[in-house]
Design a protein around this motif. Structure first.
Motif, short mmCIF file in Angstrom:
data_model
loop_
_atom_site.label_atom_id
_atom_site.label_comp_id
_atom_site.label_asym_id
_atom_site.label_seq_id
_atom_site.Cartn_x
_atom_site.Cartn_y
_atom_site.Cartn_z
N ALA A 15 0.86 -1.19 0.00
CA ALA A 15 0.00 0.00 0.00
C ALA A 15 0.89 1.24 0.00
CB ALA A 15 -0.91 0.01 1.21
N MET A 16 0.47 2.25 -0.74
CA MET A 16 1.19 3.52 -0.76
C MET A 16 0.15 4.63 -0.80
SD MET A 16 4.40 4.76 -3.09
CE MET A 16 3.64 5.27 -4.62
N THR A 17 0.12 5.41 0.27
CA THR A 17 -0.86 6.49 0.39
C THR A 17 -0.14 7.82 0.28
OG1 THR A 17 -2.16 5.10 1.88
CG2 THR A 17 -2.68 7.45 1.84
N PRO A 18 -0.36 8.55 -0.82
CA PRO A 18 0.27 9.86 -0.93
C PRO A 18 -0.52 10.92 -0.17
CG PRO A 18 -0.92 9.37 -2.93
CD PRO A 18 -1.07 8.17 -2.04
N GLU A 19 0.21 11.85 0.42
CA GLU A 19 -0.38 13.04 1.03
C GLU A 19 0.29 14.23 0.38
OE1 GLU A 19 -0.18 13.22 5.30
OE2 GLU A 19 -0.53 11.07 5.48
N TYR A 20 -0.44 15.33 0.30
CA TYR A 20 0.10 16.57 -0.27
C TYR A 20 -0.02 17.66 0.78
CZ TYR A 20 -0.50 13.98 -4.58
OH TYR A 20 -0.45 13.01 -5.55
N GLU A 21 1.04 18.44 0.90
CA GLU A 21 1.03 19.52 1.87
C GLU A 21 1.52 20.79 1.19
OE1 GLU A 21 2.85 20.66 6.25
OE2 GLU A 21 3.53 18.86 5.26
N SER A 22 0.89 21.89 1.52
CA SER A 22 1.34 23.20 1.04
C SER A 22 1.73 24.01 2.26
CB SER A 22 0.22 23.91 0.26
OG SER A 22 -0.08 23.19 -0.91
N LEU A 23 2.86 24.68 2.17
CA LEU A 23 3.38 25.46 3.29
C LEU A 23 3.08 26.93 3.08
CD1 LEU A 23 6.86 23.74 3.72
CD2 LEU A 23 4.72 23.23 4.92
N ARG B 39 4.05 24.55 -2.61
CA ARG B 39 2.78 23.85 -2.82
C ARG B 39 3.04 22.41 -3.21
NH1 ARG B 39 -1.86 27.49 -5.00
NH2 ARG B 39 -1.18 29.51 -4.29
N ARG B 40 2.12 21.57 -2.80
CA ARG B 40 2.12 20.16 -3.17
C ARG B 40 3.41 19.42 -2.83
NH1 ARG B 40 -0.17 21.03 -9.02
NH2 ARG B 40 -1.94 22.29 -8.46
N LEU B 41 3.88 19.59 -1.61
CA LEU B 41 4.98 18.75 -1.14
C LEU B 41 4.41 17.36 -0.91
CD1 LEU B 41 6.67 21.19 1.37
CD2 LEU B 41 7.48 20.54 -0.89
N HIS B 42 5.17 16.36 -1.26
CA HIS B 42 4.68 14.98 -1.20
C HIS B 42 5.12 14.28 0.08
CE1 HIS B 42 4.70 15.95 -5.48
NE2 HIS B 42 3.76 15.04 -5.60
N LYS B 43 4.23 13.46 0.60
CA LYS B 43 4.57 12.52 1.65
C LYS B 43 3.99 11.19 1.23
CE LYS B 43 3.99 11.39 6.54
NZ LYS B 43 3.39 11.79 7.82
N LEU B 44 4.82 10.17 1.18
CA LEU B 44 4.38 8.84 0.80
C LEU B 44 4.38 7.95 2.04
CD1 LEU B 44 6.50 8.35 -2.44
CD2 LEU B 44 4.15 9.22 -2.24
N ASN B 45 3.21 7.48 2.45
CA ASN B 45 3.09 6.52 3.54
C ASN B 45 3.07 5.14 2.90
OD1 ASN B 45 2.74 8.47 5.73
ND2 ASN B 45 0.86 8.97 4.66
N ILE B 46 4.09 4.36 3.19
CA ILE B 46 4.31 3.11 2.47
C ILE B 46 4.25 1.92 3.42
CG2 ILE B 46 6.02 1.80 1.15
CD1 ILE B 46 7.01 4.57 0.11
N GLN B 47 3.51 0.89 3.01
CA GLN B 47 3.53 -0.39 3.69
C GLN B 47 4.03 -1.42 2.70
OE1 GLN B 47 0.01 -1.69 5.75
NE2 GLN B 47 0.75 -3.79 5.88
N MET B 48 5.08 -2.10 3.07
CA MET B 48 5.68 -3.09 2.17
C MET B 48 5.04 -4.46 2.36
SD MET B 48 7.81 -1.43 0.34
CE MET B 48 8.85 -2.69 -0.41
N PRO B 49 5.07 -5.28 1.31
CA PRO B 49 4.54 -6.64 1.43
C PRO B 49 5.53 -7.50 2.22
CG PRO B 49 5.52 -6.33 -0.72
CD PRO B 49 5.56 -4.99 -0.04
#
Length: 127
Positions: A17-25, A45-55
């Motif tokens: 699973a990979m859940t992207p989040e976007y943040e603007s400062l 704008r649109r800084l990325h954060k990837l929340n990753i769960q590996m198999p």
């Protein structure tokens, strides 16, 4: 729908699973005025954060990836970004990680399950 993946050091990984989040400062001067109207001046704008769960993975895969990211303040990561509908490359860092250890994993080179981490955009443009 695109398959979730990310690439670090030329190795392509397919997370469970990979859940992207976007943040603007916003600047410190941004906020609401006394009349309740919002005023925002963005720094980034649109800084990325990837929340990753590996198999479930073998210890060699776990060790190689964690050694490449954990504590590294500058990781070049390529991944598919749905917002731009393209593969992008960003400079990121790993802020935290967690792993579920099961008996026999360390001693017998078993399978590691439930490992998660976050990759966070540094805001610097990558080459």
């Amino acid at each position: 729908m695109a398959t979730a993946y990310f690439i670090i050091n030329g190795v392509k990984y397919y997370p469970q699973a990979m859940t992207p989040e976007y943040e603007s400062l916003a600047t410190a001067d941004s906020g609401r005025t006394d009349d309740g109207v919002i005023h925002i001046e963005y720094v980034k704008r649109r800084l990325h954060k990837l929340n990753i769960q590996m198999p479930p993975s073998d210890t060699a895969t776990y060790t190689a990836l964690m050694n490449a990211i954990q504590g590294n303040p500058s990781i070049i990561v390529r991944f598919y970004d749905a917002m731009t509908n393209s593969e992008i490359q960003r400079e990121m860092y790993c802020s935290n990680s967690s792993t579920e250890w099961y008996s026999g994993v360390i001693k017998h080179n078993g399978i590691i399950r439930g490992w998660k981490f976050s990759l966070i955009d540094t805001g610097r443009d990558s080459v």
